[in-house]
Design an enzyme around this catalytic site. Structure first.
Site, PDB file in Angstrom:
ATOM      1  N   CYS A 150       0.759  -1.186  -0.002  1.00  0.00           N
ATOM      2  CA  CYS A 150      -0.232  -0.073  -0.054  1.00  0.00           C
ATOM      3  C   CYS A 150       1.009   1.313  -0.048  1.00  0.00           C
ATOM      4  O   CYS A 150       1.443   1.507  -0.993  1.00  0.00           O
ATOM      5  CB  CYS A 150      -0.969   0.052   1.253  1.00  0.00           C
ATOM      6  SG  CYS A 150      -2.459   1.162   0.922  1.00  0.00           S
ATOM      7  N   MET A 151       0.925   2.031   1.003  1.00  0.00           N
ATOM      8  CA  MET A 151       1.800   3.209   1.163  1.00  0.00           C
ATOM      9  C   MET A 151       3.332   2.768   0.909  1.00  0.00           C
ATOM     10  O   MET A 151       4.136   3.555   0.358  1.00  0.00           O
ATOM     11  CB  MET A 151       1.513   4.002   2.448  1.00  0.00           C
ATOM     12  CG  MET A 151       2.714   5.228   2.570  1.00  0.00           C
ATOM     13  SD  MET A 151       2.570   6.416   1.567  1.00  0.00           S
ATOM     14  CE  MET A 151       1.058   7.234   2.037  1.00  0.00           C
ATOM     15  N   GLU A 187      -2.067  -9.521   3.430  1.00  0.00           N
ATOM     16  CA  GLU A 187      -2.262  -9.955   4.808  1.00  0.00           C
ATOM     17  C   GLU A 187      -3.855 -10.226   5.053  1.00  0.00           C
ATOM     18  O   GLU A 187      -4.112 -11.117   5.789  1.00  0.00           O
ATOM     19  CB  GLU A 187      -1.615  -9.201   5.850  1.00  0.00           C
ATOM     20  CG  GLU A 187      -2.263  -8.182   6.330  1.00  0.00           C
ATOM     21  CD  GLU A 187      -2.157  -6.657   5.236  1.00  0.00           C
ATOM     22  OE1 GLU A 187      -2.840  -5.947   5.852  1.00  0.00           O
ATOM     23  OE2 GLU A 187      -1.511  -7.220   4.313  1.00  0.00           O
ATOM     24  N   GLN A 210       3.807   2.525  -2.712  1.00  0.00           N
ATOM     25  CA  GLN A 210       4.009   3.920  -3.298  1.00  0.00           C
ATOM     26  C   GLN A 210       5.279   4.596  -3.025  1.00  0.00           C
ATOM     27  O   GLN A 210       5.989   5.116  -4.067  1.00  0.00           O
ATOM     28  CB  GLN A 210       2.792   4.783  -2.753  1.00  0.00           C
ATOM     29  CG  GLN A 210       1.403   4.134  -3.405  1.00  0.00           C
ATOM     30  CD  GLN A 210       0.336   4.696  -2.566  1.00  0.00           C
ATOM     31  OE1 GLN A 210       0.455   5.769  -1.571  1.00  0.00           O
ATOM     32  NE2 GLN A 210      -0.937   4.404  -2.832  1.00  0.00           N
ATOM     33  N   ASN A 255      -7.260  -0.280   0.426  1.00  0.00           N
ATOM     34  CA  ASN A 255      -7.621   0.636   0.855  1.00  0.00           C
ATOM     35  C   ASN A 255      -6.366   1.894   0.722  1.00  0.00           C
ATOM     36  O   ASN A 255      -5.447   1.999   1.317  1.00  0.00           O
ATOM     37  CB  ASN A 255      -7.648   0.907   2.747  1.00  0.00           C
ATOM     38  CG  ASN A 255      -7.815   1.973   3.248  1.00  0.00           C
ATOM     39  OD1 ASN A 255      -8.205   3.003   2.777  1.00  0.00           O
ATOM     40  ND2 ASN A 255      -7.300   2.192   4.551  1.00  0.00           N
ATOM     41  N   HIS A 292      -3.584  -5.473   0.016  1.00  0.00           N
ATOM     42  CA  HIS A 292      -3.103  -5.988   1.185  1.00  0.00           C
ATOM     43  C   HIS A 292      -3.307  -7.637   1.269  1.00  0.00           C
ATOM     44  O   HIS A 292      -4.210  -8.150   1.497  1.00  0.00           O
ATOM     45  CB  HIS A 292      -3.967  -5.648   2.258  1.00  0.00           C
ATOM     46  CG  HIS A 292      -3.875  -3.975   2.695  1.00  0.00           C
ATOM     47  ND1 HIS A 292      -3.017  -3.708   3.735  1.00  0.00           N
ATOM     48  CD2 HIS A 292      -4.402  -3.073   2.251  1.00  0.00           C
ATOM     49  CE1 HIS A 292      -2.845  -2.269   4.074  1.00  0.00           C
ATOM     50  NE2 HIS A 292      -3.630  -1.873   3.033  1.00  0.00           N
ATOM     51  N   GLY A 307      -5.941   5.898  -1.765  1.00  0.00           N
ATOM     52  CA  GLY A 307      -6.533   6.909  -2.761  1.00  0.00           C
ATOM     53  C   GLY A 307      -5.592   7.120  -3.890  1.00  0.00           C
ATOM     54  O   GLY A 307      -5.970   8.286  -4.601  1.00  0.00           O
ATOM     55  N   TYR A 308      -4.477   6.915  -3.781  1.00  0.00           N
ATOM     56  CA  TYR A 308      -3.275   7.098  -4.805  1.00  0.00           C
ATOM     57  C   TYR A 308      -3.065   5.836  -5.825  1.00  0.00           C
ATOM     58  O   TYR A 308      -3.097   4.643  -5.076  1.00  0.00           O
ATOM     59  CB  TYR A 308      -2.260   7.638  -4.220  1.00  0.00           C
ATOM     60  CG  TYR A 308      -2.887   9.059  -3.663  1.00  0.00           C
ATOM     61  CD1 TYR A 308      -2.420  10.285  -4.290  1.00  0.00           C
ATOM     62  CD2 TYR A 308      -3.373   9.068  -2.186  1.00  0.00           C
ATOM     63  CE1 TYR A 308      -3.075  11.633  -3.466  1.00  0.00           C
ATOM     64  CE2 TYR A 308      -3.684  10.306  -1.582  1.00  0.00           C
ATOM     65  CZ  TYR A 308      -3.575  11.768  -2.393  1.00  0.00           C
ATOM     66  OH  TYR A 308      -3.856  12.694  -1.787  1.00  0.00           O
TER      67      TYR A 308
END
Length: 356
Positions: free
Chosen positions: A253-254, A331, A257, A295, A329, A297-298
Site C-alpha cells: 500500500c503506502m 495479509e 507507493q 484501502n 493487502h 486513494g493514490y
C-alpha cells in the site's frame, strides 16, 4: 442510539440529514467509502484512514459486535463513521461490546440513517470530497472550514514513536525490519507466522539504524495520506539508501507507493480510490486474477506493472528483481487471503539474500 438530529455537509453544498450515534460533536474530514460487507472493526482501526470520514456502503454494520482481538491497531484511524443501520444488539460469542458504545468510548463521531447509496454515488461521480458532520444546519463558516481542510503529515501522527520487537513462538529464522508508516497488525502477524523476528521501526528511522539491525529483509507498511506529500521526502531518501544495500524490500500500500517513488516513479490521486475487500487484480505474467483487500486513494503511474486492477487498469504491483511491492493487502485481515503467498515470496528472497 441517542437519536439526536445530525447533518452531513458536503463540500459541493449537498446536505444529508440523519441521526447521530457514537460520540457527540462536530468533525471535518475527507469522505471516502469502503465496500466491505464484513471487516468493519479492521476498517475502523486501520491507521490508513487517518484524517478521513469513513462511509460503509453495506447497510447493516455492527452485527457481530466489537472484538478487540480483531483490531488492526490500538487506536481508531477514522475521524468519523457513517453507516445506514448500526446494529444495537450484536450477536457473537466473541463480542465484548456494541458499535455505538465502542465509538463513544473512543470519542469517534458517528452518523446513521442517511441515504448511503446516494452519498456513495455522489463520491463516485464527483470524486472524494471534504465534508463535515454537525449537530446543526450549516453556516458560511462551516463551508469555509470544509474547503480548507487538509490532512497534515498523517504518517508521523500514526507511526510508532519507538523501536519495538515482536518474536515468534519458535526460534526466528529470519530478521525483518518493519518500517511503520501506520502498520496494520496483520502485516507483522503474517511475518511472525512464517517464523520471522520482526523489529518495528518508526517512519523517520535512518537507513544507518536499519542496516545496523542486520535484517534479512525490510517490510514497508501501509499508511495514510498522499505519498507525494513533501513531509514524506525523508522517507523516500531513506529508501533510496536502503535499495543500494541489496537487502530485499517488500512494500504494501503506502509502502508500495514510496518504494516506487524511491525508484523514480510518480504517483497521482484516484477519483474515489479503492477501498473494500472485493477488488480484483490480475497478475500480468500469469493472467491469474485474485480478489484482494484494498484501502488507498493514490496510484503509482507505471506501464510495467506486475499486477493491475481489473476494474480500471491501475498499477497494483511492481517487481524490481530483489525487491517488490503491491498496492493491495495480502495479509487481508477482514478480507480475502488469495494473495498470502506473496509473504512466502518475500521470505524466499530473504533466504536467497541471507545465503550469499
Amino acid at each position: 442510539m441517542n437519536g439526536s438530529k445530525a447533518y452531513l455537509i458536503l463540500g459541493n453544498g449537498k446536505i444529508f440529514e440523519g441521526e447521530s450515534f457514537g460520540a457527540q460533536g462536530d468533525v471535518t474530514g475527507e469522505i471516502v467509502f469502503t465496500t466491505g460487507m464484513t471487516g468493519y472493526l479492521e476498517t475502523l482501526t486501520d491507521p490508513s484512514y487517518s484524517g478521513q470520514i469513513v462511509l460503509q456502503t453495506f447497510p447493516l454494520i455492527g452485527n457481530y459486535g466489537v472484538i478487540p482481538e480483531d483490531f488492526e491497531s490500538a487506536n481508531v484511524g477514522a475521524k468519523a463513521y457513517i453507516v445506514k443501520y448500526p446494529c444495537a444488539v450484536p450477536s457473537n460469542f466473541r463480542s465484548k461490546n456494541d458499535l455505538d458504545t465502542f465509538l463513544k468510548e473512543r470519542g469517534i463521531i458517528g452518523l446513521c440513517g442517511i441515504d448511503t447509496r446516494a452519498l456513495t454515488k455522489i463520491i463516485r461521480q464527483n470524486g472524494v470530497m471534504n465534508g463535515k458532520i454537525s449537530s446543526r444546519t450549516p453556516t458560511d463558516a462551516d463551508y469555509e472550514e470544509i474547503k480548507k481542510y487538509t490532512v497534515v503529515n498523517p504518517i508521523a501522527s500514526v507511526s510508532s514513536k519507538t523501536t519495538g520487537k515482536n518474536l515468534p513462538e519458535s526460534q526466528a529464522v529470519r530478521r525483518i525490519a518493519l518500517m511503520d508508516y501506520g502498520a496494520k497488525r496483520g502485516i507483522a502477524n503474517a511475518l511472525l507466522k512464517r517464523g520471522c523476528e520482526v523489529q518495528i521501526f518508526p517512519h523517520n528511522t535512518s537507513a544507518e539504524e536499519i542496516i545496523k539491525y542486520k535484517p534479512n529483509g525490510i517490510m514497508l507498511s501501509n499508511g495514510p495520506g498522499d505519498p507525494a506529500d513533501p513531509a514524506n521526502k525523508a522517507i523516500i531518501e531513506t529508501l533510496k539508501s536502503l535499495i543500494k544495500t541489496g537487502i530485499p524490500i517488500f512494500g504494501i500500500c503506502m509502502g508500495h507507493q514510496v518504494l516506487a517513488m524511491a525508484n523514480g516513479y510518480k504517483t497521482r490521486k484516484l477519483k474515489f480510490g479503492h477501498r473494500g475487500a472485493n477488488q480484483p487484480v490480475k497478475d500480468t505474467q500469469t493472467g491469474m486474477v485474485y480478489i484482494t483487500s484494498q484501502n488507498h486513494g493514490y496510484e503509482v503511474v507505471a506501464d510495467n506493472s506486475s499486477f493491475i486492477n481489473v476494474n480500471d487498469g491501475s498499477c497494483e504491483g511492481l517487481d524490481y528483481g530483489v525487491s517488490f511491492s503491491v498496492q493491495f493487502h495480502p495479509e487481508a485481515c477482514g478480507g480475502p487471503l488469495d494473495t498470502g503467498f506473496l509473504f512466502d515470496k518475500f521470505i524466499e528472497r530473504c533466504n536467497n539474500y541471507a545465503s550469499k
